[in-house]
Design a protein around this motif. Sequence first.
Motif, PDB file in Angstrom:
ATOM      1  N   GLY A  28       0.647  -1.342   0.064  1.00  0.00           N
ATOM      2  CA  GLY A  28       0.098  -0.074  -0.293  1.00  0.00           C
ATOM      3  C   GLY A  28       0.760   1.318   0.057  1.00  0.00           C
ATOM      4  N   SER A  55      -1.832   3.720   1.300  1.00  0.00           N
ATOM      5  CA  SER A  55      -3.224   3.486   0.721  1.00  0.00           C
ATOM      6  C   SER A  55      -3.825   2.025   1.029  1.00  0.00           C
ATOM      7  CB  SER A  55      -3.206   3.629  -0.881  1.00  0.00           C
ATOM      8  OG  SER A  55      -2.787   4.606  -1.254  1.00  0.00           O
ATOM      9  N   PRO A  56      -5.245   1.900   1.161  1.00  0.00           N
ATOM     10  CA  PRO A  56      -5.640   0.593   1.748  1.00  0.00           C
ATOM     11  C   PRO A  56      -5.564  -0.403   0.649  1.00  0.00           C
ATOM     12  CG  PRO A  56      -7.290   2.126   1.750  1.00  0.00           C
ATOM     13  CD  PRO A  56      -6.320   2.734   1.135  1.00  0.00           C
TER      14      PRO A  56
END
Length: 60
Positions: A28, A55-56
């Motif tokens: 991520g 980020s997810p």
Amino acid sequence: MAKNDRFENIYSQGTVNRMEIWMDRETGVNYVFHVSGYSGGMTPLLDRDGKPVISPVVNK
């Protein structure tokens, strides 16, 4: 995950002087890639506290 699928280009701007943001789909972590002519470089994208932007991760 195939070898070519680890990184995803999530943002791109410019042609000769290009700025891109790439996301590592396993961790991520976001990376900034800048290229100008024949030279370029990549570094982790950091937030205001100096920590990597993450980020997810969506498992496909």
